[in-house]
Write an enzyme that holds these catalytic residues in place. Structure first.
Site, short mmCIF file in Angstrom:
data_model
loop_
_atom_site.label_atom_id
_atom_site.label_comp_id
_atom_site.label_asym_id
_atom_site.label_seq_id
_atom_site.Cartn_x
_atom_site.Cartn_y
_atom_site.Cartn_z
N ASP A 42 0.85 -1.18 0.00
CA ASP A 42 0.00 0.00 0.00
C ASP A 42 0.89 1.24 0.00
OD1 ASP A 42 -3.23 0.37 0.88
OD2 ASP A 42 -1.98 2.14 1.16
N ASP A 68 3.52 2.61 -4.27
CA ASP A 68 2.66 3.44 -5.11
C ASP A 68 2.60 2.76 -6.46
OD1 ASP A 68 1.40 5.30 -6.72
OD2 ASP A 68 2.77 6.94 -6.27
N VAL A 69 1.46 2.17 -6.80
CA VAL A 69 1.37 1.37 -8.03
C VAL A 69 1.53 2.22 -9.29
CG1 VAL A 69 -0.02 -0.46 -7.00
CG2 VAL A 69 -1.16 1.53 -8.03
N TYR A 175 -13.20 8.73 -12.39
CA TYR A 175 -13.32 7.40 -11.81
C TYR A 175 -13.96 6.41 -12.78
CZ TYR A 175 -14.12 3.88 -8.16
OH TYR A 175 -14.12 2.73 -7.40
N LYS A 179 -12.34 2.99 -14.58
CA LYS A 179 -12.85 1.65 -14.30
C LYS A 179 -13.37 0.97 -15.57
CE LYS A 179 -12.03 1.58 -9.86
NZ LYS A 179 -11.08 0.63 -9.25
N THR A 210 -15.84 1.78 3.21
CA THR A 210 -14.38 1.83 3.18
C THR A 210 -13.94 3.28 3.39
OG1 THR A 210 -14.16 2.26 0.81
CG2 THR A 210 -14.39 -0.05 1.48
#
Length: 274
Positions: A42, A68-69, A175, A179, A210
């Protein structure tokens, strides 16, 4: 093998991104509980290490990493470190994601003047796509490379969203296209990697309790009530409810599934006419 035996992942290893909280933590918990050795990665490394320590105290085989992806080299290094620690990679959950700010419509029924397509800060777009789309590509790419080299197949699970298929005006603009891009990425990767017995599937959640969106559903009763009203089954979900699906897609119980986009949203896509 018995039906229940197909859910057994003992002795396998799994890497989960965005695992310090929320859905990622739920994935890590169920995989570790089912016997896998798990890396919790994460961008909030301190929180990932805390959760890993908690799981170790419960007898689970886990480790943690700061990641950090959106950083391609860091993702490559994180996957390499996982392989060095556990001897391979059998399961990867490309889960890390962020919200993209406020939507053009507020839950109170008014337009948000700072989130219109012509007024929003482009930095929201850049960072959301960097994490939610490119970050998943980075994770998928490295997982596929390791799994192909090992020659044993594997399972890659991407966290998409029901927002890949529907428009949600209270959610920030970037967003949904991010996706939706994941949905196509999953299908393409599944087709390409099938020859190597690497399955690629997506979980498409609706609203869950979440930290996404600043965690408002945890602290703001009005925000919680708004999302509850959108769900035909009556309420927003808690992360425990996603664990059985995660185990299904990680395990041999889904051995004939690839390229799937599995929606888990309490019926939100169906519309709510109550």
């Amino acid at each position: 093998m018995s039906t229940l035996g197909q859910f057994d992942i003992a002795g396998r290893s799994a890497l989960v991104t965005g695992a310090a909280s929320g859905l990622g933590l739920a994935y890590a918990e169920v995989l570790a509980e089912a016997g896998a050795a798990v890396t919790l990665s994460d961008i909030d490394g301190a929180r990932a290490f805390e959760e890993a320590e908690r799981l170790r105290s419960e007898g689970r085989e886990v480790r943690a990493a700061t990641l950090d992806v959106a950083d391609r080299r860091a993702t490559q290094a994180a996957v390499a470190a996982h392989v060095a620690a556990y001897g391979g990679l059998d399961i990867a959950f490309a889960n890390a994601g962020i919200d993209s700010g406020d939507g053009f419509w507020n839950p109170d029924g008014h337009r948000n003047p700072d989130a219109q397509i012509d007024t929003l800060d482009p930095a929201w777009w850049d960072r959301t796509l960097a994490v939610n789309l490119t970050g998943v590509f980075n994770t998928l790419r490295e997982a596929a490379r390791v799994m192909k080299d090992a020659g044993k197949g594997g399972s890659i699970v991407v966290t998409s969203s029901n927002a890949a298929q529907i428009n949600v005006p209270v959610v920030g603009l970037a967003y949904m296209p991010a996706k939706a891009g994941l949905a196509h990425l999953v299908r393409h990767a599944a087709l390409e990697l099938a020859e190597f017995r690497i399955r690629v599937n997506a979980i498409a959640p609706g609203p869950f309790v979440t930290n996404i969106g600043g965690g408002k559903v945890k602290t703001d009763p009005a925000a919680r009530a708004f999302w509850d009203r959108q769900i035909p089954l009556g309420s927003i979900a808690v992360t425990e409810q996603i664990k059985p699906l995660a185990l299904l897609l990680a395990s041999d119980a889904s051995s004939y599934m690839t390229g799937s986009h599995v929606v888990i949203d309490g019926g939100m896509q169906l519309g709510n006419f109550r």
